[in-house]
Design an enzyme around this catalytic site. Sequence first.
Site, short mmCIF file in Angstrom:
data_model
loop_
_atom_site.label_atom_id
_atom_site.label_comp_id
_atom_site.label_asym_id
_atom_site.label_seq_id
_atom_site.Cartn_x
_atom_site.Cartn_y
_atom_site.Cartn_z
N ASP A 141 3.81 9.21 1.75
CA ASP A 141 3.51 10.58 2.16
C ASP A 141 3.71 10.80 3.66
O ASP A 141 3.72 11.94 4.11
CB ASP A 141 2.07 10.95 1.76
N ASP A 446 -8.66 13.62 -9.34
CA ASP A 446 -8.50 12.76 -10.51
C ASP A 446 -9.57 13.05 -11.57
O ASP A 446 -9.27 13.12 -12.75
CB ASP A 446 -8.55 11.29 -10.09
#
Length: 558
Positions: A141, A446
């Site tokens: 990232d 998540d």
Amino acid sequence: MTEGHDSRLFATEKGKGMVAYRLYATSVLVSTFLIWWYRATHVPSIGEKGRWLWIGISLAEIYIGLYWIVSQFLRLNPIYRHAFPERLSQRYSDKQLPGVDVFVCTADPTSEPPSMVISTVLSVMAYNYPSEKLNVYLSDDAGSVLTFYALWEASKFAKVWVPFCRKHTIEPRSPAAYFSNIHSVPDTCSTKEWYYVKELYENMVIRINTVVKKGKVPEEVLANNNGFSKWNEEMTPKDHPSIVQILVDGKGYDAVEKDGVALPTLVYVAREKRPGQHHNFKAGAMNSLIRVSSVISNSPIILNVDCDMYSNNSECIRETLCLLLDEEQGQNIAFVQYPQDFENNNCYDIYGNSLTVNMALDFPGVDGWGGTPYIGTGCFHRREVLCGRPYSKDYRENWAKGVVRISDETILDMEERAKSLATCTCELNTEWGNGIGLKYGYPVEDVVTGLQIQCRGWKSAYCYPKRAAFLGLAPTTLEQCLVQYKRWGEGNLQIFLSKYNAFLVGHRKLRFGHIMCYYLYGLWATTCFPTWYYVVIPSLCFLQGISLFPKVSHINCF
């Protein structure tokens, strides 16, 4: 065990000693009610010293008691699953097994050293699984050339490491963890060969650490490798284009083999980032990987691991497939979650970072109600379910599917197609981050993603093998612990207070006990207030001569 006849690929065992535990829980519940009764019948009269302090501690005890009652839903119905990989091998040949895409995510080469990241990558590349069925993606990232350099070095070392692991069936298959044990020379391996591979690894780590320390890739490497041409001095971690590079193509064009062992496909991915464009943190990176992998491998199974959670069990994929391929119950399971285990904890785990209670007791209890939550790492997903497929009783996965490559398409052509799926604009006016992929807008994306999947009718499974599937590094300082616990507590509380509250979205979809399990984590952060009150106020009252507890001599309290 129940349901454990020879045709099953896994068996389910109920927790032992539940009768004794329920008797114990009943005694605690009765004691809790007696405490509440004492508080309600001995409130100091109006104007009496300590009245409001008494009421305050009564409310704290009521809240803590109620929270304990909710926690018992995790203890009353634990189940443990046991896979039978040998039956899987008897039933399916390697050609019949599904492809697996492994996603490894990293975001900062400073806090997540590239040498650590590539050890995780190498550990999953060396799984005991057909190489042509295995594809490893590293999401960077930060878009750092330093991380790409480390992965480039790892792709060369993998030509020695993967055959070495499979030839000698070594464990663990993270070179950093394996070579840290000086007594790890296998019986089938000569000392000369062992030291040769160890030296190759150590020299690679030295080169990587030297480059990271200097912050610059050597000119001779840049000149001889076109892959590094994608970087320039204007790129920053928050402002860079999408980059997709296939370092090892294990399926055709340049499949690399040594000693008859092929390497899995290895892909570097850096999604585009631009100022003013929200990147949605890890959820955004995961969704980008789902899209990119769809045009390179498109495997029906996706495993995601954090960059500091290396594979410690080379049979993990096969054990997972025992749950997903089981003819009787496998079609109901959307994802298989493994516990977070850590290698740097010891008996002086003063901050409770080992998560032993959560992983060994709580999650089997949640699994008994319909499935453990998705905790963001060490989890195998069905690609179709992660992309929004609703549950149906007649669902059957097409395990043989995958990308059919165009005959005249080159690797560069494939990379260009994949790059277009990792841009900032490819998600505009789509369901990505809402109904497709990981959910956006929550610190613990998540958990809410797993909750959404379960509310669509799917189950999940918790697998806790004797040999830990993944090992990572737990926080070692108080500051690191507070940051992590703050994120977990804040994220779960945010879900509890949102429209994704387990009762609101799970009403008539989830069992009541399952909802209570989600509530336990959602309300975890709020227990700090009654706990603080109970720890601080009675001590201060003691200094002032105010008693908030009955004396031993008070035999008629109740």
